[in-house]
Enzyme design. Structure first.
Site, PDB file in Angstrom:
ATOM      1  N   ASN A 130       0.851  -1.187   0.000  1.00 51.12           N
ATOM      2  CA  ASN A 130       0.000   0.000   0.000  1.00 51.12           C
ATOM      3  C   ASN A 130       0.893   1.246   0.000  1.00 51.12           C
ATOM      4  OD1 ASN A 130      -2.572   1.354   2.238  1.00 51.12           O
ATOM      5  ND2 ASN A 130      -2.315   1.576   0.044  1.00 51.12           N
ATOM      6  N   TYR A 179      -7.763  14.596  -0.696  1.00 50.19           N
ATOM      7  CA  TYR A 179      -7.777  13.909   0.591  1.00 50.19           C
ATOM      8  C   TYR A 179      -7.332  14.870   1.679  1.00 50.19           C
ATOM      9  CZ  TYR A 179      -6.067  10.714   4.255  1.00 50.19           C
ATOM     10  OH  TYR A 179      -5.828  10.075   5.439  1.00 50.19           O
ATOM     11  N   TYR A 209     -12.626  12.757   1.675  1.00 51.12           N
ATOM     12  CA  TYR A 209     -12.168  12.421   0.335  1.00 51.12           C
ATOM     13  C   TYR A 209     -13.128  12.993  -0.707  1.00 51.12           C
ATOM     14  CZ  TYR A 209      -9.780   8.545   2.795  1.00 51.12           C
ATOM     15  OH  TYR A 209      -9.026   7.788   3.638  1.00 51.12           O
ATOM     16  N   GLU A 211      -3.123   6.819  -4.967  1.00 52.73           N
ATOM     17  CA  GLU A 211      -2.886   5.686  -4.079  1.00 52.73           C
ATOM     18  C   GLU A 211      -2.911   4.388  -4.875  1.00 52.73           C
ATOM     19  OE1 GLU A 211      -4.414   3.389  -0.038  1.00 52.73           O
ATOM     20  OE2 GLU A 211      -5.612   5.022  -0.863  1.00 52.73           O
TER      21      GLU A 211
END
Length: 686
Positions: free
Chosen positions: A86, A120, A131, A226
Site C-alpha cells: 500500500n 484527501y 475524500y 494511491e
C-alpha cells in the site's frame, strides 16, 4: 483492498493512509532538496512530508518499491509495482480549505488495478478524514461496511454520491482514535491516461454541512494517488484556481483605507470586502461565513482589498491559515452590510499573541498565529447606519458580536446563532457545582445525556438538571454497543427512557451512543424507540485530560447550529472551571446556548425566543420584545396559560405540581414552573 474489504481495510496494516505518517512521526527531511535547492527535482523512496515548490507534500508506503518524485510547483510523479502493499502520495496545502483545485496530467492505471486519484484531507474538532474521489480502478473506496449514504449533488459537471463511514480505534493525525470519514465519489468517474479536472471543494463542504456532516479546523489537504497491491504510475500537477471570484487570490483594489468599497447588498446577502496585507508577502487568509470557508487569498506586502461577491450569510470570521516564522497578517478592516468593521474593535480573536499565548488577546489588527478574528454576523449593524434592514435601533437585530454583554439564550436579545451545550454521563457528585456555574454565567439551556443507572430514582437530581435544560438518553450503563444485537440495544435505551420518565422528566427525544458508536442495530433501535441519533460536532476532549483553557478553546470552534461534547461526572472539574471562558467566548461572537432540534439534530433557538437569528426552528410561542422568563403578553391563546421553561413552552399540568404527562404531552405544574429562578421562566398567560 479487495472488493469485499472495507475502505479501512484498503489501507492494510497502516490503515489510515497519510494520517499514519503523522501518527507515527515518519516525517523525514529531504536532504537532497536541502543541498540542491528547495525546488530541485527529488525522488523519494522512503516516507516523508514537507513543502516543495510552494506546496505541501506527503509520501507514505508500508513496503515495496513505490517511488514519489517531487517536481517544481504542484507537480509530482509516482510509480509502483505489485511488490508494494500500500502506498499513497500527493501535493496540496497545509492547512486545506474551501479552495478551487485544478489538476491535470497522467493517471496510468486501469479498471483491473486497485488504485484511486482523490482530494484527501483532515480536520480536527471534529476529527474527520475526508475524500473527493475523482477516479478509481477496481475498488470504489467509499464501499465501506456499515456506512450511511447522504444523497448526491451536482458539482463541476458531475454527480457526487456522498457517504459517511466510521473508523473505530484506528490511526489518525491525532494518534489512535475513533472518527468519521466523509466521501464524495464522482459519477461518472474520470477515466485513465491523460486526465484533468476541477474540484470546487467548497461545494462539497457546503453539501456535507447541509446533511449534518460538519468539518472542524483544517489540517492538510492533498491531491493524492494511491495504489494497493497493484501496479501503475502517475504524473499529476495540482494548482489553485478561482470560481466566480469567490476563491481567487487576486486583489480588486489597492485603494486607501477610506472604506470606499461597500457590500453589494445589505442584510448579509451581498459581498464582503477584506482589507489586509502580509509582512512576508505569502501569508494566506480565508473568509469564513456561517461556519464555511467561502474565499481565500494570498496576501502581498502592501494593503489590498479582497472581495467576496457570493451570497453566504451568517457569522463572519477572517482566518490566518499558514503561520510560520516571519509571517504575520495585518488585518485592517472588513466591509459588509454597508459599514466598515475595524479589526481592532473586535473582541473575539484567536490569532493575536498576547499574555504568553496565541489567542491570549483581543482588539488587535495583527494576526500572529493561525486563528481567526470574528466580525459578527452579516446582518449586524455596529454603526447604526447600514444598508441592510438590521440597525441598532430596530429592536430585533443582533448587535456586535464583540460585545461582552448579553445574557442566556433564553433572553434572545443578542443572539446571532445558537449552539448545543451538552454534557454526558451524569448526574454525579459535581453536578450541583456545574449547574451553579451554568446559571452564574448565563450559559443555558443545556442538554444532559444521562446514564439510566444514575438518573433512576433520583428525582431531586432530575429537577436540578431540568432547571437549566433538558434530559436526554445516553444508555443505561455506557457499554460499547458496536457489536450489540438489536434487542440488547433496545434494552439499554428503553430502560433509560423509563428511568428518565420515572423521575418526572419528559420522555427523551434524543439518543447519544456511548463513544459515538454506530451500527445498523443501533440505528434501527433508536428509530424504533422514537428517538433521534446524535453525536457532536466539536469534541472538548475533557475526557482525555484537556485543561480548562483547552476545553474553552474547543468551544471557540463552535459555529451556529453545532453541538459540543462535554462531560458531567466526578472527574471533570476542569470542565466546570472552563464554563466562564466558554460563556464569554460565545457571547463575544453573538452565539447563545440553544436546544437541539430532534428533527434536524442541530442547535436552534429555544422555543419562545425573541431572537432574530436565522438559525431557525424551535420557536413555538414567541413573546413580544420581552426575554424568556417574562410573565406578560405571551402566547397561549384564548386565555390559556403555559409554562415558559427556560425558553421552551409546555402545557400547565392540571393534576400535578411538578413534571407530568397529560393528554399525551409533557406538562409542568404551576409550582415547579415558577421555581426556576433568575434567568429561567414562569407561568405566562394570555
Amino acid at each position: 483492498m479487495t472488493q469485499s474489504r472495507s475502505h479501512g481495510a484498503l489501507r492494510s496494516s497502516a490503515q489510515c493512509l497519510l494520517s499514519t505518517l503523522k501518527a507515527t512521526g515518519l516525517a523525514a527531511a529531504i536532504t537532497a532538496a536541502g543541498a540542491s535547492g528547495a525546488f530541485a527535482q527529488t525522488t523519494l523512496t522512503s516516507n516523508s512530508t514537507g513543502t516543495h515548490g510552494g506546496h505541501y507534500y506527503s509520501f507514505w508506503k508500508d513496503s515495496g518499491d513505490a517511488s514519489f518524485t517531487l517536481h517544481n510547483g504542484g507537480r509530482y510523479a509516482s510509480q509502483w509495482s505489485n511488490s508494494t502493499n500500500n502506498w499513497v502520495g500527493g501535493k496540496g496545502w497545509n492547512p486545506g480549505g474551501a479552495k478551487v483545485v485544478n489538476y491535470e496530467g497522467y493517471y496510468g492505471v486501469s479498471n483491473s488495478q486497485n488504485s484511486y486519484l482523490a482530494l484527501y484531507g483532515w480536520t480536527r474538532n471534529p476529527l474527520i478524514e475526508y475524500y473527493v474521489i475523482e477516479s478509481y480502478g477496481s475498488y470504489n473506496p467509499s464501499s465501506c461496511n456499515g456506512g450511511t449514504n447522504y444523497g448526491s449533488f451536482q458539482s463541476d459537471g458531475a454527480t457526487y454520491n456522498v457517504r459517511r463511514c466510521q473508523r473505530v480505534n484506528q490511526p489518525s493525525i491525532d494518534g489512535t482514535a475513533t472518527f468519521y470519514q466523509y466521501f464524495s465519489v464522482r459519477s461518472p468517474k474520470k477515466g485513465f491516461g491523460q486526465i484533468s479536472g476541477t474540484i470546487n471543494v467548497g461545494n462539497h463542504f457546503n453539501y456535507w454541512a447541509s446533511q449534518g456532516l460538519n468539518l472542524g479546523s483544517h489540517d492538510y489537504m492533498v491531491l493524492a494517488t494511491e495504489g494497493y497491491q497493484s501496479s501503475g504510475n502517475s504524473d499529476i500537477s495540482v494548482s489553485e484556481g478561482s470560481s466566480g471570484g469567490s476563491s481567487s487570490g487576486g486583489s480588486t483594489s489597492s485603494g486607501s483605507s477610506s472604506g470606499s468599497t461597500t457590500s453589494s447588498s445589505g442584510g448579509g446577502g451581498g459581498g464582503i470586502t477584506v482589507r489586509a496585507r502580509g509582512t512576508n508577502g505569502d501569508e494566506r487568509i480565508s473568509l469564513r461565513v456561517g461556519g464555511s470557508a467561502v474565499a481565500s487569498w494570498t496576501l502581498s506586502t502592501s494593503a489590498q482589498s479582497y472581495s467576496y461577491t457570493g451570497g453566504a450569510s451568517g457569522d463572519i470570521q477572517v482566518e490566518f491559515t499558514n503561520d510560520a516564522s516571519g509571517r504575520d497578517v495585518i488585518l485592517d478592516y472588513i466591509q459588509v452590510n454597508g459599514e466598515t468593521r475595524q479589526a481592532e474593535d473586535m473582541e473575539y480573536n484567536t490569532s493575536t499573541y498576547a499574555n504568553g499565548e496565541c489567542g491570549g488577546g483581543s482588539y488587535s489588527e495583527t494576526m500572529h498565529c493561525n486563528g481567526v478574528i470574528g466580525f459578527g454576523d452579516t446582518t449586524d449593524c455596529f454603526s447604526g447606519s447600514c444598508s441592510g434592514s438590521s440597525t441598532s435601533s430596530s429592536g430585533g437585530g443582533s448587535t456586535s458580536s464583540s460585545s461582552s454583554g448579553g445574557g442566556s439564550s433564553s433572553s434572545g436579545g443578542n443572539c446571532s446563532g445558537y449552539v448545543g451545550i451538552t454534557f454526558d454521563d451524569g448526574p454525579g457528585n459535581y453536578t450541583n457545582t456545574l449547574i451553579n456555574a451554568l446559571k452564574t454565567n448565563n450559559l443555558t439551556p443545556v442538554t444532559w445525556f444521562v446514564q439510566g443507572q444514575y438518573i433512576q430514582g433520583n428525582s431531586s437530581a432530575a429537577q436540578q438538571l431540568m432547571s437549566v435544560g433538558e434530559i436526554q438518553n445516553h444508555s443505561w450503563n455506557h457499554p460499547d454497543m458496536s457489536s450489540y444485537s438489536y434487542s440488547q440495544v433496545v434494552d439499554q435505551i428503553s430502560r433509560t427512557t423509563q428511568a428518565i420518565r420515572g423521575v418526572g422528566a419528559p420522555s427523551p427525544t434524543l439518543y447519544r451512543p456511548p463513544y459515538g458508536n454506530n451500527s445498523t442495530a443501533i440505528q434501527q433501535a433508536v428509530q424504533n424507540q422514537g428517538l433521534r441519533y446524535i453525536t457532536w460536532d466539536v469534541d472538548s476532549r475533557d475526557w482525555d485530560g484537556a485543561s480548562s483553557s483547552q476545553i474553552a478553546a474547543a468551544a471557540g470552534q463552535l459555529q451556529n447550529g453545532q453541538v459540543i461534547l462535554m462531560h458531567d461526572h466526578d472527574y471533570h472539574t476542569r470542565t466546570i472551571n472552563a464554563i466562564p471562558a466558554i460563556a464569554s467566548g460565545l457571547r463575544s461572537r453573538g452565539l447563545c446556548a440553544g436546544r437541539i432540534d430532534p428533527n434536524t439534530g442541530r442547535a436552534v433557538a429555544p422555543s419562545g425566543s425573541t431572537s432574530s437569528s436565522s438559525s431557525g426552528g424551535g420557536s413555538t410561542s414567541s413573546t413580544s420584545s420581552s426575554g424568556g422568563g417574562s410573565s406578560s403578553s405571551s402566547s397561549g391563546g384564548g386565555g390559556s396559560c403555559v409554562c415558559n421553561w427556560w425558553g421552551t413552552t409546555y402545557p400547565i399540568c392540571q393534576n400535578s405540581t411538578g413534571w407530568g404527562w397529560e393528554n399525551n404531552r409533557s406538562c409542568i405544574g404551576t409550582a415547579t414552573c415558577n421555581s426556576q429562578g433568575t434567568g429561567g421562566g414562569g407561568v405566562v398567560c394570555n
